[in-house]
Design a protein around this motif. Structure first.
Motif, PDB file in Angstrom:
ATOM      1  N   GLU A 283      53.613  -8.084  -2.723  1.00  0.00           N
ATOM      2  CA  GLU A 283      53.473  -9.538  -2.601  1.00  0.00           C
ATOM      3  C   GLU A 283      54.632 -10.245  -3.302  1.00  0.00           C
ATOM      4  OE1 GLU A 283      49.519 -11.990  -2.642  1.00  0.00           O
ATOM      5  OE2 GLU A 283      50.210 -11.792  -4.710  1.00  0.00           O
ATOM      6  N   PHE A 284      55.287 -11.116  -2.556  1.00  0.00           N
ATOM      7  CA  PHE A 284      56.455 -11.854  -3.029  1.00  0.00           C
ATOM      8  C   PHE A 284      56.128 -13.344  -3.013  1.00  0.00           C
ATOM      9  CE2 PHE A 284      60.753 -13.525  -1.308  1.00  0.00           C
ATOM     10  CZ  PHE A 284      61.161 -13.947  -2.570  1.00  0.00           C
ATOM     11  N   LYS A 285      56.335 -14.006  -4.160  1.00  0.00           N
ATOM     12  CA  LYS A 285      56.140 -15.451  -4.243  1.00  0.00           C
ATOM     13  C   LYS A 285      57.430 -16.094  -4.733  1.00  0.00           C
ATOM     14  CE  LYS A 285      51.166 -15.252  -5.215  1.00  0.00           C
ATOM     15  NZ  LYS A 285      50.084 -15.624  -6.156  1.00  0.00           N
ATOM     16  N   MET A 286      57.799 -17.207  -4.118  1.00  0.00           N
ATOM     17  CA  MET A 286      58.994 -17.935  -4.525  1.00  0.00           C
ATOM     18  C   MET A 286      58.615 -19.364  -4.894  1.00  0.00           C
ATOM     19  SD  MET A 286      62.212 -18.176  -5.136  1.00  0.00           S
ATOM     20  CE  MET A 286      63.157 -16.859  -4.360  1.00  0.00           C
ATOM     21  N   PHE A 287      59.113 -19.800  -6.040  1.00  0.00           N
ATOM     22  CA  PHE A 287      58.903 -21.161  -6.504  1.00  0.00           C
ATOM     23  C   PHE A 287      60.258 -21.858  -6.619  1.00  0.00           C
ATOM     24  CE2 PHE A 287      55.394 -18.602  -7.936  1.00  0.00           C
ATOM     25  CZ  PHE A 287      54.278 -19.394  -7.702  1.00  0.00           C
ATOM     26  N   GLN A 288      60.331 -23.071  -6.123  1.00  0.00           N
ATOM     27  CA  GLN A 288      61.565 -23.843  -6.150  1.00  0.00           C
ATOM     28  C   GLN A 288      61.349 -25.106  -6.974  1.00  0.00           C
ATOM     29  OE1 GLN A 288      63.131 -24.688  -2.269  1.00  0.00           O
ATOM     30  NE2 GLN A 288      65.004 -25.637  -3.057  1.00  0.00           N
ATOM     31  N   LEU A 289      62.325 -25.413  -7.831  1.00  0.00           N
ATOM     32  CA  LEU A 289      62.210 -26.609  -8.661  1.00  0.00           C
ATOM     33  C   LEU A 289      62.296 -27.844  -7.779  1.00  0.00           C
ATOM     34  CD1 LEU A 289      61.920 -27.249 -11.702  1.00  0.00           C
ATOM     35  CD2 LEU A 289      64.389 -27.620 -11.747  1.00  0.00           C
ATOM     36  N   ASN A 290      61.260 -28.651  -7.841  1.00  0.00           N
ATOM     37  CA  ASN A 290      61.180 -29.863  -7.031  1.00  0.00           C
ATOM     38  C   ASN A 290      60.928 -31.035  -7.968  1.00  0.00           C
ATOM     39  OD1 ASN A 290      60.879 -31.749  -5.015  1.00  0.00           O
ATOM     40  ND2 ASN A 290      58.892 -31.005  -4.328  1.00  0.00           N
ATOM     41  N   GLY A 291      62.008 -31.726  -8.331  1.00  0.00           N
ATOM     42  CA  GLY A 291      61.876 -32.790  -9.318  1.00  0.00           C
ATOM     43  C   GLY A 291      61.673 -32.204 -10.697  1.00  0.00           C
ATOM     44  N   THR A 292      60.474 -32.370 -11.245  1.00  0.00           N
ATOM     45  CA  THR A 292      60.196 -31.893 -12.609  1.00  0.00           C
ATOM     46  C   THR A 292      59.330 -30.646 -12.659  1.00  0.00           C
ATOM     47  OG1 THR A 292      58.268 -33.350 -12.765  1.00  0.00           O
ATOM     48  CG2 THR A 292      60.381 -34.241 -13.518  1.00  0.00           C
ATOM     49  N   SER A 293      58.928 -30.126 -11.507  1.00  0.00           N
ATOM     50  CA  SER A 293      58.019 -28.978 -11.519  1.00  0.00           C
ATOM     51  C   SER A 293      58.312 -28.023 -10.366  1.00  0.00           C
ATOM     52  CB  SER A 293      56.567 -29.452 -11.445  1.00  0.00           C
ATOM     53  OG  SER A 293      56.355 -30.174 -10.245  1.00  0.00           O
ATOM     54  N   TYR A 294      57.775 -26.825 -10.499  1.00  0.00           N
ATOM     55  CA  TYR A 294      57.927 -25.821  -9.456  1.00  0.00           C
ATOM     56  C   TYR A 294      56.918 -26.046  -8.337  1.00  0.00           C
ATOM     57  CZ  TYR A 294      61.110 -22.758 -12.054  1.00  0.00           C
ATOM     58  OH  TYR A 294      62.198 -22.240 -12.705  1.00  0.00           O
ATOM     59  N   SER A 295      57.370 -25.842  -7.109  1.00  0.00           N
ATOM     60  CA  SER A 295      56.496 -25.851  -5.946  1.00  0.00           C
ATOM     61  C   SER A 295      56.621 -24.498  -5.263  1.00  0.00           C
ATOM     62  CB  SER A 295      56.901 -26.948  -4.961  1.00  0.00           C
ATOM     63  OG  SER A 295      56.787 -28.225  -5.547  1.00  0.00           O
ATOM     64  N   GLN A 296      55.495 -23.909  -4.896  1.00  0.00           N
ATOM     65  CA  GLN A 296      55.545 -22.639  -4.188  1.00  0.00           C
ATOM     66  C   GLN A 296      56.033 -22.862  -2.768  1.00  0.00           C
ATOM     67  OE1 GLN A 296      52.067 -20.212  -4.514  1.00  0.00           O
ATOM     68  NE2 GLN A 296      52.847 -18.617  -3.149  1.00  0.00           N
ATOM     69  N   VAL A 297      56.942 -22.001  -2.331  1.00  0.00           N
ATOM     70  CA  VAL A 297      57.559 -22.117  -1.012  1.00  0.00           C
ATOM     71  C   VAL A 297      56.815 -21.237  -0.021  1.00  0.00           C
ATOM     72  CG1 VAL A 297      59.683 -21.803   0.303  1.00  0.00           C
ATOM     73  CG2 VAL A 297      59.797 -22.553  -2.073  1.00  0.00           C
ATOM     74  N   ALA A 298      56.597 -21.745   1.185  1.00  0.00           N
ATOM     75  CA  ALA A 298      56.005 -20.928   2.248  1.00  0.00           C
ATOM     76  C   ALA A 298      57.075 -19.987   2.781  1.00  0.00           C
ATOM     77  CB  ALA A 298      55.475 -21.827   3.364  1.00  0.00           C
ATOM     78  N   LEU A 299      56.823 -18.696   2.726  1.00  0.00           N
ATOM     79  CA  LEU A 299      57.809 -17.693   3.137  1.00  0.00           C
ATOM     80  C   LEU A 299      57.628 -17.320   4.601  1.00  0.00           C
ATOM     81  CD1 LEU A 299      57.644 -15.304   0.046  1.00  0.00           C
ATOM     82  CD2 LEU A 299      59.205 -17.218   0.427  1.00  0.00           C
ATOM     83  N   SER A 300      58.722 -16.945   5.219  1.00  0.00           N
ATOM     84  CA  SER A 300      58.698 -16.442   6.592  1.00  0.00           C
ATOM     85  C   SER A 300      59.036 -14.964   6.570  1.00  0.00           C
ATOM     86  CB  SER A 300      59.712 -17.205   7.453  1.00  0.00           C
ATOM     87  OG  SER A 300      59.773 -16.659   8.755  1.00  0.00           O
ATOM     88  N   ASP A 301      58.093 -14.123   6.974  1.00  0.00           N
ATOM     89  CA  ASP A 301      58.301 -12.675   6.988  1.00  0.00           C
ATOM     90  C   ASP A 301      58.697 -12.158   5.600  1.00  0.00           C
ATOM     91  OD1 ASP A 301      58.309 -10.179   8.212  1.00  0.00           O
ATOM     92  OD2 ASP A 301      60.445 -10.285   8.696  1.00  0.00           O
ATOM     93  N   ASN A 302      58.076 -12.726   4.576  1.00  0.00           N
ATOM     94  CA  ASN A 302      58.348 -12.327   3.191  1.00  0.00           C
ATOM     95  C   ASN A 302      59.820 -12.470   2.816  1.00  0.00           C
ATOM     96  OD1 ASN A 302      56.134 -11.767   1.554  1.00  0.00           O
ATOM     97  ND2 ASN A 302      55.837  -9.736   2.411  1.00  0.00           N
ATOM     98  N   ARG A 303      60.447 -13.527   3.344  1.00  0.00           N
ATOM     99  CA  ARG A 303      61.865 -13.766   3.053  1.00  0.00           C
ATOM    100  C   ARG A 303      62.082 -15.226   2.678  1.00  0.00           C
ATOM    101  NH1 ARG A 303      66.088 -10.565   6.901  1.00  0.00           N
ATOM    102  NH2 ARG A 303      65.134  -8.505   6.886  1.00  0.00           N
ATOM    103  N   PHE A 304      63.115 -15.454   1.849  1.00  0.00           N
ATOM    104  CA  PHE A 304      63.468 -16.819   1.460  1.00  0.00           C
ATOM    105  C   PHE A 304      64.989 -16.955   1.439  1.00  0.00           C
ATOM    106  CE2 PHE A 304      64.584 -19.990  -1.784  1.00  0.00           C
ATOM    107  CZ  PHE A 304      63.963 -21.102  -1.229  1.00  0.00           C
ATOM    108  N   TRP A 305      65.513 -17.981   2.130  1.00  0.00           N
ATOM    109  CA  TRP A 305      66.955 -18.198   2.260  1.00  0.00           C
ATOM    110  C   TRP A 305      67.425 -19.280   1.289  1.00  0.00           C
ATOM    111  CZ3 TRP A 305      70.987 -15.793   3.916  1.00  0.00           C
ATOM    112  CH2 TRP A 305      72.193 -16.461   4.162  1.00  0.00           C
TER     113      TRP A 305
END
Length: 247
Positions: free
Chosen positions: A158-180
């Motif tokens: 299981e792979f989870k990616m969080f991206q800084l959005n303003g002042t906090s992290y938001s979890q990103v919806a992944l496509s085929d367990n990949r993030f560009w």
């Protein structure tokens, strides 16, 4: 120490990596084999388009000092990358630790590999004790403001990616367990394959065409295989002409 005018920078007044401890013999949770191999694969396949080898530092399980006011506070990320810094400390020495007030550059991405003892803190599910340093999540999100934070659970692939959005992290919806990541023209995803003789799910980097980036060892093996095929093709052509080469 007396105050100068203008004031000296933190780099000149605060401890350097030579002054700070680089290990704690009493710290629990020493890396297992996966925690050694996975960071190697991440480093070996990390090839941002717009940075040369000498402008990239990747660290694994080394102290990351982050607070100007509490210079002994640190975290030990499983893997991280900083861009636009010398590969060697001040272009001359292997790093003992990564000290942000000396480097002047915060990490670009953090990767944590889940284990039972650290899972809640890695996922930001622990509350801070006011008597203790901030949690790992708080440091990455609020203090260092690291743009990307990746979490990988090898037991569940299981792979989870969080991206800084303003002042906090938001979890990103992944496509085929990949993030560009367009700014470095690299993607991070889950690859099922054999690395160092072990076949399982791994995190690794891929290019704009979706191809997994090869490690140096894999590139060497590919070249040897290509040379072998060329030789076999040439021998077949010579045999068809009735020529028997002396090998």
């Amino acid at each position: 120490m007396y105050q100068t005018d203008p004031p000296l920078s933190p780099k000149e007044t605060l401890p350097t990596m030579y002054d700070l401890p680089s290990e704690d013999p009493e710290e629990r949770g020493l890396p297992d084999q996966f925690h050694l191999l996975q960071p190697q694969l991440l480093t070996d396949s990390f090839q941002p388009k717009n940075y040369s080898f000498g402008e990239i530092f990747t660290g694994s399980d080394i102290n990351l000092y982050y607070d100007l006011r509490h210079t002994l506070w640190y975290k030990r990320p499983d893997w991280f990358a900083a861009l636009g810094v010398p590969n060697l400390y001040e272009n001359r020495d292997l790093r003992l630790s990564y000290v942000v007030w000396q480097e002047g550059v915060n990490p670009y991405i953090m990767v944590e590999l889940l284990s039972p003892g650290t899972e809640k803190e890695d996922l930001g599910q622990t509350l801070r004790d006011v008597e203790k340093p901030p949690t790992k999540w708080e440091v990455y999100e609020q203090i260092l403001r690291v743009p990307y934070y990746a979490i990988f659970d090898r037991y569940k692939s299981e792979f989870k990616m969080f991206q800084l959005n303003g002042t906090s992290y938001s979890q990103v919806a992944l496509s085929d367990n990949r993030f560009w990541m367009p700014d470095i023209e690299l993607g991070l995803g889950v690859w099922i394959g054999k690395y160092k003789g072990v076949e399982m799910s791994w995190l690794r980097w891929y290019d704009a065409e979706g191809n997994w980036l090869l490690t140096g060892e894999e590139q060497k093996g590919k070249l040897l295989e290509e040379e072998k095929l060329k030789t076999e093709k040439l021998l077949a052509q010579l045999k068809a002409l009735g020529i028997k080469p002396n090998l």
